[in-house]
Enzyme design. Structure first.
Site, PDB file in Angstrom:
ATOM      1  N   HIS A  78       0.848  -1.195   0.000  1.00  0.00           N
ATOM      2  CA  HIS A  78       0.000   0.000   0.000  1.00  0.00           C
ATOM      3  C   HIS A  78       0.883   1.243   0.000  1.00  0.00           C
ATOM      4  O   HIS A  78       1.639   1.486   0.943  1.00  0.00           O
ATOM      5  CB  HIS A  78      -0.945  -0.010   1.207  1.00  0.00           C
ATOM      6  CG  HIS A  78      -2.037  -1.019   1.066  1.00  0.00           C
ATOM      7  ND1 HIS A  78      -2.580  -1.691   2.129  1.00  0.00           N
ATOM      8  CD2 HIS A  78      -2.679  -1.470  -0.051  1.00  0.00           C
ATOM      9  CE1 HIS A  78      -3.531  -2.519   1.680  1.00  0.00           C
ATOM     10  NE2 HIS A  78      -3.596  -2.401   0.358  1.00  0.00           N
ATOM     11  N   GLU A  81       1.485   3.997   2.953  1.00  0.00           N
ATOM     12  CA  GLU A  81       1.830   3.561   4.311  1.00  0.00           C
ATOM     13  C   GLU A  81       3.339   3.636   4.515  1.00  0.00           C
ATOM     14  O   GLU A  81       4.027   2.634   4.683  1.00  0.00           O
ATOM     15  CB  GLU A  81       1.255   2.152   4.536  1.00  0.00           C
ATOM     16  CG  GLU A  81      -0.270   2.150   4.389  1.00  0.00           C
ATOM     17  CD  GLU A  81      -0.907   0.760   4.305  1.00  0.00           C
ATOM     18  OE1 GLU A  81      -0.205  -0.249   4.464  1.00  0.00           O
ATOM     19  OE2 GLU A  81      -2.146   0.698   4.072  1.00  0.00           O
ATOM     20  N   ARG A 132      -3.076   4.664  -2.597  1.00  0.00           N
ATOM     21  CA  ARG A 132      -2.942   3.355  -1.941  1.00  0.00           C
ATOM     22  C   ARG A 132      -2.534   2.245  -2.920  1.00  0.00           C
ATOM     23  O   ARG A 132      -1.786   1.338  -2.570  1.00  0.00           O
ATOM     24  CB  ARG A 132      -4.302   3.025  -1.302  1.00  0.00           C
ATOM     25  CG  ARG A 132      -4.516   1.572  -0.859  1.00  0.00           C
ATOM     26  CD  ARG A 132      -5.903   1.453  -0.237  1.00  0.00           C
ATOM     27  NE  ARG A 132      -6.340   0.088  -0.006  1.00  0.00           N
ATOM     28  CZ  ARG A 132      -6.231  -0.557   1.159  1.00  0.00           C
ATOM     29  NH1 ARG A 132      -5.664   0.039   2.190  1.00  0.00           N
ATOM     30  NH2 ARG A 132      -6.691  -1.782   1.296  1.00  0.00           N
ATOM     31  N   HIS A 201       2.330  -3.117   7.063  1.00  0.00           N
ATOM     32  CA  HIS A 201       1.345  -2.116   6.654  1.00  0.00           C
ATOM     33  C   HIS A 201       1.265  -1.047   7.739  1.00  0.00           C
ATOM     34  O   HIS A 201       1.904  -1.136   8.785  1.00  0.00           O
ATOM     35  CB  HIS A 201      -0.048  -2.757   6.523  1.00  0.00           C
ATOM     36  CG  HIS A 201      -0.241  -3.642   5.324  1.00  0.00           C
ATOM     37  ND1 HIS A 201      -1.059  -3.310   4.283  1.00  0.00           N
ATOM     38  CD2 HIS A 201       0.275  -4.865   5.020  1.00  0.00           C
ATOM     39  CE1 HIS A 201      -1.058  -4.277   3.371  1.00  0.00           C
ATOM     40  NE2 HIS A 201      -0.258  -5.239   3.798  1.00  0.00           N
ATOM     41  N   GLU A 276       0.222  -4.165  11.191  1.00  0.00           N
ATOM     42  CA  GLU A 276      -0.184  -2.769  10.988  1.00  0.00           C
ATOM     43  C   GLU A 276       0.570  -1.940  12.008  1.00  0.00           C
ATOM     44  O   GLU A 276       0.242  -1.933  13.205  1.00  0.00           O
ATOM     45  CB  GLU A 276      -1.694  -2.606  11.202  1.00  0.00           C
ATOM     46  CG  GLU A 276      -2.556  -3.453  10.289  1.00  0.00           C
ATOM     47  CD  GLU A 276      -2.841  -2.808   8.931  1.00  0.00           C
ATOM     48  OE1 GLU A 276      -2.321  -1.709   8.666  1.00  0.00           O
ATOM     49  OE2 GLU A 276      -3.575  -3.434   8.145  1.00  0.00           O
TER      50      GLU A 276
HETATM   51  O1  0X9 Z   1      -7.123  -3.789   4.280  1.00  0.00           O
HETATM   52  C1  0X9 Z   1      -5.952  -4.168   4.216  1.00  0.00           C
HETATM   53  O2  0X9 Z   1      -5.442  -4.585   3.180  1.00  0.00           O
HETATM   54  C2  0X9 Z   1      -5.092  -4.134   5.478  1.00  0.00           C
HETATM   55  N1  0X9 Z   1      -5.319  -2.920   6.211  1.00  0.00           N
HETATM   56  S1  0X9 Z   1      -4.765  -1.492   5.587  1.00  0.00           S
HETATM   57  O3  0X9 Z   1      -5.280  -0.414   6.404  1.00  0.00           O
HETATM   58  N2  0X9 Z   1      -3.189  -1.442   5.702  1.00  0.00           N
HETATM   59  O4  0X9 Z   1      -5.160  -1.398   4.213  1.00  0.00           O
HETATM   60  C3  0X9 Z   1      -5.440  -5.338   6.337  1.00  0.00           C
HETATM   61  C4  0X9 Z   1      -5.219  -6.652   5.670  1.00  0.00           C
HETATM   62  C5  0X9 Z   1      -5.469  -7.820   6.576  1.00  0.00           C
HETATM   63  N3  0X9 Z   1      -5.416  -9.066   5.871  1.00  0.00           N
HETATM   64  C6  0X9 Z   1      -6.455  -9.534   5.103  1.00  0.00           C
HETATM   65  N4  0X9 Z   1      -7.615  -8.950   5.104  1.00  0.00           N
HETATM   66  N5  0X9 Z   1      -6.228 -10.606   4.401  1.00  0.00           N
HETATM   67 ZN    ZN Z   2      -2.038  -1.542   4.046  1.00  0.00          ZN
END
Ligand code: 0X9
Ligand code: ZN
Length: 315
Positions: A78, A81, A132, A201, A276
Protein backbone atom coordinates in the site's frame (compact mmCIF):
# COMPACT_ATOMS: atom_id res chain seq x y z
CA UNK A 1 23.67 27.35 6.32
CA UNK A 2 24.82 24.28 4.46
CA UNK A 3 26.82 23.07 7.46
CA UNK A 4 24.05 20.86 8.77
CA UNK A 5 23.77 19.03 5.48
CA UNK A 6 27.48 18.39 5.31
CA UNK A 7 27.66 16.40 8.53
CA UNK A 8 28.81 12.96 7.41
CA UNK A 9 26.61 9.99 8.13
CA UNK A 10 28.01 7.55 10.64
CA UNK A 11 29.86 4.72 8.94
CA UNK A 12 27.33 2.08 9.99
CA UNK A 13 24.31 3.94 8.63
CA UNK A 14 24.31 4.71 4.92
CA UNK A 15 20.65 5.42 5.24
CA UNK A 16 18.77 8.00 7.23
CA UNK A 17 15.86 7.27 9.52
CA UNK A 18 15.01 10.92 9.96
CA UNK A 19 13.65 11.15 6.42
CA UNK A 20 11.47 8.94 4.27
CA UNK A 21 13.40 7.52 1.32
CA UNK A 22 12.50 7.65 -2.35
CA UNK A 23 12.61 4.31 -4.19
CA UNK A 24 15.90 5.19 -5.91
CA UNK A 25 17.50 5.81 -2.53
CA UNK A 26 16.14 2.52 -1.23
CA UNK A 27 17.64 0.65 -4.19
CA UNK A 28 20.94 2.46 -3.77
CA UNK A 29 21.10 1.47 -0.12
CA UNK A 30 20.48 -2.20 -0.94
CA UNK A 31 23.16 -2.20 -3.59
CA UNK A 32 25.62 -0.45 -1.25
CA UNK A 33 24.98 -3.18 1.30
CA UNK A 34 25.59 -5.85 -1.34
CA UNK A 35 28.98 -4.33 -2.19
CA UNK A 36 30.01 -3.68 1.40
CA UNK A 37 28.90 -7.06 2.74
CA UNK A 38 29.39 -9.42 -0.23
CA UNK A 39 29.53 -12.53 1.94
CA UNK A 40 26.16 -11.92 3.61
CA UNK A 41 24.07 -9.74 1.29
CA UNK A 42 22.64 -10.49 -2.14
CA UNK A 43 20.21 -8.25 -3.99
CA UNK A 44 17.99 -9.76 -6.64
CA UNK A 45 15.33 -8.34 -8.90
CA UNK A 46 12.21 -10.47 -8.67
CA UNK A 47 10.12 -8.68 -11.27
CA UNK A 48 9.22 -5.34 -12.81
CA UNK A 49 6.42 -3.01 -11.85
CA UNK A 50 3.74 -1.85 -14.24
CA UNK A 51 5.79 1.30 -14.92
CA UNK A 52 8.96 -0.73 -15.38
CA UNK A 53 10.70 -0.28 -12.05
CA UNK A 54 12.76 -3.24 -10.83
CA UNK A 55 11.35 -4.97 -7.75
CA UNK A 56 14.30 -5.63 -5.49
CA UNK A 57 14.66 -8.18 -2.73
CA UNK A 58 17.57 -8.30 -0.31
CA UNK A 59 18.69 -11.70 0.91
CA UNK A 60 20.65 -11.68 4.14
CA UNK A 61 22.49 -14.88 5.02
CA UNK A 62 25.52 -15.58 7.18
CA UNK A 63 26.14 -18.90 5.42
CA UNK A 64 24.64 -22.36 5.27
CA UNK A 65 24.65 -22.96 1.50
CA UNK A 66 21.11 -21.80 0.90
CA UNK A 67 19.44 -24.40 3.06
CA UNK A 68 18.56 -22.40 6.15
CA UNK A 69 15.00 -21.44 7.06
CA UNK A 70 13.88 -18.12 5.61
CA UNK A 71 11.83 -15.30 7.06
CA UNK A 72 10.21 -13.37 4.24
CA UNK A 73 9.20 -9.76 4.83
CA UNK A 74 7.58 -7.31 2.47
CA UNK A 75 6.41 -3.73 2.95
CA UNK A 76 4.71 -1.01 1.03
CA UNK A 77 2.18 -2.94 -1.02
CA UNK A 78 0.00 0.00 0.00
CA UNK A 79 1.71 3.09 -1.35
CA UNK A 80 0.78 5.64 1.29
CA UNK A 81 1.83 3.56 4.31
CA UNK A 82 5.29 5.08 4.43
CA UNK A 83 6.22 3.80 7.87
CA UNK A 84 6.12 0.23 6.51
CA UNK A 85 9.04 0.56 4.07
CA UNK A 86 10.86 2.61 6.72
CA UNK A 87 10.42 -0.25 9.20
CA UNK A 88 11.62 -2.80 6.64
CA UNK A 89 14.70 -0.66 5.98
CA UNK A 90 15.35 -0.45 9.70
CA UNK A 91 15.17 -4.24 10.00
CA UNK A 92 17.63 -4.53 7.07
CA UNK A 93 19.88 -1.94 8.67
CA UNK A 94 20.00 -3.75 12.00
CA UNK A 95 20.43 -7.24 10.56
CA UNK A 96 23.23 -6.22 8.22
CA UNK A 97 25.02 -3.29 9.81
CA UNK A 98 24.60 -3.76 13.54
CA UNK A 99 27.18 -6.34 14.58
CA UNK A 100 25.44 -6.64 17.97
CA UNK A 101 22.46 -8.23 16.19
CA UNK A 102 24.42 -10.94 14.40
CA UNK A 103 22.77 -13.70 16.47
CA UNK A 104 19.58 -13.09 14.50
CA UNK A 105 21.27 -14.26 11.31
CA UNK A 106 23.20 -17.18 12.84
CA UNK A 107 20.79 -19.87 11.66
CA UNK A 108 18.04 -18.01 9.82
CA UNK A 109 18.10 -16.19 6.44
CA UNK A 110 16.05 -13.03 5.95
CA UNK A 111 14.60 -12.09 2.56
CA UNK A 112 13.13 -8.61 2.53
CA UNK A 113 11.28 -6.62 -0.14
CA UNK A 114 11.25 -3.12 1.35
CA UNK A 115 8.93 -1.58 -1.25
CA UNK A 116 6.56 -3.98 -3.01
CA UNK A 117 4.63 -1.26 -4.84
CA UNK A 118 7.26 1.29 -5.89
CA UNK A 119 5.08 2.83 -8.65
CA UNK A 120 2.46 3.74 -6.09
CA UNK A 121 5.09 4.70 -3.52
CA UNK A 122 6.75 7.17 -5.90
CA UNK A 123 3.34 8.55 -6.84
CA UNK A 124 2.71 9.40 -3.18
CA UNK A 125 5.81 11.62 -3.27
CA UNK A 126 5.16 13.27 -6.61
CA UNK A 127 1.39 13.56 -6.95
CA UNK A 128 -0.95 12.27 -4.29
CA UNK A 129 0.23 11.55 -0.75
CA UNK A 130 -2.78 9.33 0.07
CA UNK A 131 -2.54 7.02 -2.98
CA UNK A 132 -2.94 3.36 -1.94
CA UNK A 133 -3.01 1.17 -5.04
CA UNK A 134 -0.68 0.14 -7.85
CA UNK A 135 -0.49 2.38 -10.93
CA UNK A 136 -1.66 -0.07 -13.58
CA UNK A 137 -4.04 1.28 -16.20
CA UNK A 138 -6.13 -1.71 -17.18
CA UNK A 139 -9.36 0.26 -17.00
CA UNK A 140 -10.14 3.40 -18.98
CA UNK A 141 -12.07 4.60 -15.95
CA UNK A 142 -9.51 4.67 -13.20
CA UNK A 143 -5.94 3.75 -12.32
CA UNK A 144 -4.63 1.12 -9.96
CA UNK A 145 -5.47 -2.10 -8.17
CA UNK A 146 -5.37 -2.78 -4.44
CA UNK A 147 -2.44 -5.21 -4.32
CA UNK A 148 -3.76 -6.61 -1.07
CA UNK A 149 -7.02 -7.69 -2.73
CA UNK A 150 -5.31 -9.21 -5.78
CA UNK A 151 -4.12 -12.60 -4.47
CA UNK A 152 -5.81 -15.74 -5.70
CA UNK A 153 -7.33 -17.15 -2.54
CA UNK A 154 -11.06 -16.56 -2.19
CA UNK A 155 -10.33 -13.63 -4.50
CA UNK A 156 -12.90 -10.80 -4.50
CA UNK A 157 -15.30 -12.69 -2.23
CA UNK A 158 -15.55 -10.10 0.52
CA UNK A 159 -14.20 -6.67 1.51
CA UNK A 160 -13.04 -5.93 -2.02
CA UNK A 161 -14.52 -4.08 -4.95
CA UNK A 162 -15.03 -4.86 -8.65
CA UNK A 163 -15.15 -1.14 -9.39
CA UNK A 164 -11.83 0.11 -10.82
CA UNK A 165 -12.18 3.48 -9.11
CA UNK A 166 -12.45 1.96 -5.63
CA UNK A 167 -9.47 2.03 -3.30
CA UNK A 168 -10.07 -1.67 -2.67
CA UNK A 169 -10.39 -2.68 -6.34
CA UNK A 170 -9.50 -6.38 -6.53
CA UNK A 171 -8.33 -6.17 -10.13
CA UNK A 172 -9.78 -7.55 -13.37
CA UNK A 173 -8.66 -11.00 -12.23
CA UNK A 174 -6.55 -12.49 -9.46
CA UNK A 175 -2.86 -11.72 -9.95
CA UNK A 176 -3.56 -9.12 -12.60
CA UNK A 177 -0.68 -7.08 -11.16
CA UNK A 178 2.97 -7.72 -11.95
CA UNK A 179 3.89 -6.82 -8.36
CA UNK A 180 1.66 -9.50 -6.83
CA UNK A 181 2.77 -11.99 -9.50
CA UNK A 182 6.39 -11.35 -8.52
CA UNK A 183 5.69 -12.03 -4.85
CA UNK A 184 3.64 -15.13 -5.71
CA UNK A 185 6.39 -16.56 -7.88
CA UNK A 186 9.06 -15.85 -5.30
CA UNK A 187 7.09 -17.56 -2.54
CA UNK A 188 6.30 -20.59 -4.68
CA UNK A 189 9.95 -20.91 -5.74
CA UNK A 190 11.11 -20.80 -2.10
CA UNK A 191 8.16 -22.50 -0.44
CA UNK A 192 10.24 -25.24 1.16
CA UNK A 193 12.43 -22.70 2.99
CA UNK A 194 10.07 -19.88 3.96
CA UNK A 195 8.90 -20.58 7.52
CA UNK A 196 7.46 -17.20 8.40
CA UNK A 197 5.99 -14.33 6.41
CA UNK A 198 5.46 -10.79 7.62
CA UNK A 199 3.83 -8.08 5.54
CA UNK A 200 4.23 -4.57 6.92
CA UNK A 201 1.35 -2.12 6.65
CA UNK A 202 -0.07 0.81 8.58
CA UNK A 203 -1.92 1.93 10.40
CA UNK A 204 -2.63 0.13 13.63
CA UNK A 205 -1.25 -1.06 15.92
CA UNK A 206 -2.57 -4.47 14.94
CA UNK A 207 -0.87 -7.85 14.73
CA UNK A 208 -3.08 -9.88 12.41
CA UNK A 209 -3.07 -13.47 11.27
CA UNK A 210 -5.33 -15.32 8.80
CA UNK A 211 -7.98 -15.51 7.84
CA UNK A 212 -9.08 -12.27 6.28
CA UNK A 213 -11.69 -13.89 4.06
CA UNK A 214 -13.70 -15.59 6.79
CA UNK A 215 -14.32 -15.30 10.51
CA UNK A 216 -13.32 -18.96 10.87
CA UNK A 217 -9.89 -19.44 12.37
CA UNK A 218 -7.11 -21.60 10.92
CA UNK A 219 -6.46 -24.90 12.75
CA UNK A 220 -3.17 -23.61 14.11
CA UNK A 221 -4.50 -20.26 15.27
CA UNK A 222 -3.30 -20.85 18.81
CA UNK A 223 0.31 -21.05 17.62
CA UNK A 224 -0.15 -17.88 15.55
CA UNK A 225 -1.81 -16.12 18.46
CA UNK A 226 0.75 -17.12 21.09
CA UNK A 227 3.67 -16.01 18.93
CA UNK A 228 1.98 -12.69 18.17
CA UNK A 229 1.44 -12.10 21.88
CA UNK A 230 5.06 -12.83 22.63
CA UNK A 231 6.17 -10.42 19.89
CA UNK A 232 3.81 -7.75 21.20
CA UNK A 233 5.04 -8.13 24.78
CA UNK A 234 8.66 -7.73 23.68
CA UNK A 235 8.04 -4.52 21.77
CA UNK A 236 5.88 -3.14 24.58
CA UNK A 237 8.74 -3.76 27.00
CA UNK A 238 10.84 -1.56 24.68
CA UNK A 239 8.30 1.26 24.87
CA UNK A 240 6.00 0.34 21.98
CA UNK A 241 2.20 0.56 22.10
CA UNK A 242 -0.15 -2.34 22.83
CA UNK A 243 -1.05 -4.12 19.57
CA UNK A 244 -4.53 -5.58 19.06
CA UNK A 245 -4.05 -9.25 18.18
CA UNK A 246 -6.25 -11.71 16.33
CA UNK A 247 -7.41 -12.82 12.91
CA UNK A 248 -7.83 -10.05 10.32
CA UNK A 249 -11.55 -10.66 10.02
CA UNK A 250 -12.19 -10.78 13.73
CA UNK A 251 -10.00 -7.87 14.78
CA UNK A 252 -10.21 -5.53 11.76
CA UNK A 253 -12.64 -6.47 8.96
CA UNK A 254 -13.22 -9.19 6.40
CA UNK A 255 -11.22 -8.63 3.21
CA UNK A 256 -10.27 -11.41 0.81
CA UNK A 257 -7.35 -11.57 -1.60
CA UNK A 258 -4.69 -10.44 0.88
CA UNK A 259 -1.09 -11.60 0.64
CA UNK A 260 -1.23 -13.03 4.17
CA UNK A 261 -4.15 -15.36 3.40
CA UNK A 262 -2.66 -16.54 0.09
CA UNK A 263 0.77 -17.15 1.60
CA UNK A 264 -0.75 -19.40 4.23
CA UNK A 265 -3.61 -20.92 2.23
CA UNK A 266 -1.78 -21.56 -1.04
CA UNK A 267 1.90 -20.83 -0.41
CA UNK A 268 1.91 -23.22 2.53
CA UNK A 269 3.66 -20.86 4.94
CA UNK A 270 1.96 -21.66 8.23
CA UNK A 271 3.14 -18.56 10.07
CA UNK A 272 1.77 -15.59 8.14
CA UNK A 273 1.10 -12.16 9.63
CA UNK A 274 0.03 -8.70 8.61
CA UNK A 275 1.55 -6.11 10.88
CA UNK A 276 -0.18 -2.77 10.99
CA UNK A 277 2.40 -0.42 12.41
CA UNK A 278 1.22 2.49 14.55
CA UNK A 279 -0.07 5.51 12.69
CA UNK A 280 0.66 9.19 13.02
CA UNK A 281 0.18 12.53 11.36
CA UNK A 282 -3.14 14.16 10.57
CA UNK A 283 -4.24 11.29 8.31
CA UNK A 284 -2.85 8.31 10.16
CA UNK A 285 -0.65 7.25 7.28
CA UNK A 286 1.70 10.20 7.60
CA UNK A 287 3.74 10.14 10.80
CA UNK A 288 6.34 12.92 10.61
CA UNK A 289 9.78 11.74 9.57
CA UNK A 290 11.07 12.83 12.96
CA UNK A 291 8.98 10.00 14.49
CA UNK A 292 10.37 7.17 12.34
CA UNK A 293 12.99 6.02 14.84
CA UNK A 294 10.59 6.21 17.78
CA UNK A 295 8.21 3.93 15.91
CA UNK A 296 10.62 1.41 14.40
CA UNK A 297 13.05 0.97 17.29
CA UNK A 298 10.62 -0.76 19.69
CA UNK A 299 9.05 -2.57 16.76
CA UNK A 300 12.35 -4.27 16.03
CA UNK A 301 11.93 -6.15 19.32
CA UNK A 302 8.83 -7.84 17.87
CA UNK A 303 10.81 -8.80 14.77
CA UNK A 304 13.48 -10.25 17.04
CA UNK A 305 10.89 -12.54 18.66
CA UNK A 306 9.79 -13.83 15.23
CA UNK A 307 13.43 -14.43 14.33
CA UNK A 308 14.14 -16.26 17.56
CA UNK A 309 11.06 -18.43 17.09
CA UNK A 310 12.14 -19.54 13.63
CA UNK A 311 15.70 -20.17 14.86
CA UNK A 312 14.42 -22.26 17.78
CA UNK A 313 11.93 -24.28 15.75
CA UNK A 314 13.52 -24.62 12.32
CA UNK A 315 17.13 -23.43 12.68
O1 0X9 B 1 -7.12 -3.79 4.28
C1 0X9 B 1 -5.95 -4.17 4.22
O2 0X9 B 1 -5.44 -4.59 3.18
C2 0X9 B 1 -5.09 -4.13 5.48
N1 0X9 B 1 -5.32 -2.92 6.21
S1 0X9 B 1 -4.76 -1.49 5.59
O3 0X9 B 1 -5.28 -0.41 6.40
N2 0X9 B 1 -3.19 -1.44 5.70
O4 0X9 B 1 -5.16 -1.40 4.21
C3 0X9 B 1 -5.44 -5.34 6.34
C4 0X9 B 1 -5.22 -6.65 5.67
C5 0X9 B 1 -5.47 -7.82 6.58
N3 0X9 B 1 -5.42 -9.07 5.87
C6 0X9 B 1 -6.46 -9.53 5.10
N4 0X9 B 1 -7.61 -8.95 5.10
N5 0X9 B 1 -6.23 -10.61 4.40
ZN1 ZN C 1 -2.04 -1.54 4.05
Amino acid sequence: MTLVKSIPKTPESRISFTEYQRYDEVRQYLSQLASSYPSTVTVQTIGQTYEGRPLDIIQISSGGDGSRPVILIDAGIHAREWIAPAAALYVINQLVENAAESALTDSVDWHIIPVLNPDGYEYTFTDERMWRKTRSRASILCTGVDGNRNFDFHWNEVGASSYPCSDTYAGSEAFSESETQALRDYILANANRIKLYLTFHSYGPYLLYPWGYTSELPDDWETLDALARQADAAQQAAGGPSYAIGSSTNVLYAAAGGSDDWTKGVGGVALSYTIELPGGGNQGFNPPASDILNLVTPFFEAVRVFGQYVADNYG
